[in-house]
Design a protein around this motif. Structure first.
Motif, PDB file in Angstrom:
ATOM      1  N   ASN A  63      21.920 -14.226  41.174  1.00  0.00           N
ATOM      2  CA  ASN A  63      22.107 -13.028  41.982  1.00  0.00           C
ATOM      3  C   ASN A  63      20.828 -12.194  41.959  1.00  0.00           C
ATOM      4  O   ASN A  63      20.494 -11.570  40.957  1.00  0.00           O
ATOM      5  N   LYS A  64      20.142 -12.169  43.073  1.00  0.00           N
ATOM      6  CA  LYS A  64      18.864 -11.458  43.169  1.00  0.00           C
ATOM      7  C   LYS A  64      19.045  -9.951  43.334  1.00  0.00           C
ATOM      8  O   LYS A  64      18.070  -9.216  43.397  1.00  0.00           O
ATOM      9  N   ASN A  65      20.291  -9.494  43.419  1.00  0.00           N
ATOM     10  CA  ASN A  65      20.573  -8.071  43.539  1.00  0.00           C
ATOM     11  C   ASN A  65      21.014  -7.446  42.217  1.00  0.00           C
ATOM     12  O   ASN A  65      21.508  -6.325  42.195  1.00  0.00           O
ATOM     13  N   ARG A  67      19.581  -6.963  38.151  1.00  0.00           N
ATOM     14  CA  ARG A  67      18.464  -7.128  37.211  1.00  0.00           C
ATOM     15  C   ARG A  67      18.863  -6.468  35.895  1.00  0.00           C
ATOM     16  O   ARG A  67      19.216  -5.288  35.870  1.00  0.00           O
ATOM     17  N   TRP A 127      11.541  -2.022  40.294  1.00  0.00           N
ATOM     18  CA  TRP A 127      12.224  -3.148  40.943  1.00  0.00           C
ATOM     19  C   TRP A 127      12.993  -2.656  42.175  1.00  0.00           C
ATOM     20  O   TRP A 127      12.921  -3.267  43.239  1.00  0.00           O
ATOM     21  N   LYS A 131      12.415  -3.636  46.190  1.00  0.00           N
ATOM     22  CA  LYS A 131      13.523  -4.173  46.995  1.00  0.00           C
ATOM     23  C   LYS A 131      13.921  -3.227  48.139  1.00  0.00           C
ATOM     24  O   LYS A 131      14.935  -3.443  48.780  1.00  0.00           O
TER      25      LYS A 131
END
Length: 168
Positions: A63-65, A67, A127, A131
């Motif tokens: 999941n790149k959403n 962190r 980050w 994004k």
């Protein structure tokens, strides 16, 4: 303090960090805080921990959403925080619709007041910026309010309402 900070590494969490992440988050969620989100009993504590472990395994690297940032000193995790990007309908205060949420900012008690949470938060905020997140929201305990104010957060005038449904 300068020597200590030079020994601290801020990095993205790895699969090998899962047990330490659970232990760190337990300081916040199993503690005696006057918040709506803490465990009310040992059964509830075990349930959230098991579900959190599953969640960590499922999201790791996928999941790149999401962190999760950790602070590490000599191989020990001493702090962490989670950033989550939520895509919402655009609004005047969030025209991209990309809203960031910060959760579970926690530092081991013996490491507090040394700038660790500040470093973790700066990493997450950078980050979010990369994004194109145009708004970041978080809940705070009274003890941490000055940290967030230092980073540029302001308290909202809105009340937060919580519906818990069938909470165990």
């Amino acid at each position: 303090m300068e020597k200590i900070q030079s020994q601290i590494k801020i990095r993205v969490a790895k699969a090998k960090d899962i047990n330490s992440l659970v232990a760190l988050r337990a300081i916040l969620l199993d503690g005696n805080h006057n918040t709506s989100y803490t465990s009310r009993n040992p059964q509830e504590s075990n349930i959230w921990k098991n579900e959190y472990i599953k969640w960590l395994h499922e999201l790791h690297g996928r999941n790149k959403n999401i962190r999760i940032v950790v602070a590490e000193c000599e191989g020990q995790l001493i702090g962490c925080a989670t950033g989550i990007i939520d895509n919402r309908p655009p609004a005047p205060d969030c025209v991209t619709g990309m809203c960031g949420w910060v959760q579970s900012v926690v530092v081991l008690p013996q490491w507090r007041r040394q700038g660790i949470a500040l470093c973790i938060m700066k990493n997450i905020l950078k980050w979010f910026e990369e994004k194109a997140v145009s708004k970041v929201v978080l809940e705070s305990t009274p003890e941490a309010e000055c940290l967030y104010e230092k980073l540029g957060f302001t308290a909202s005038s809105e009340k937060i309402f919580i519906y818990e449904g069938n909470r165990l």
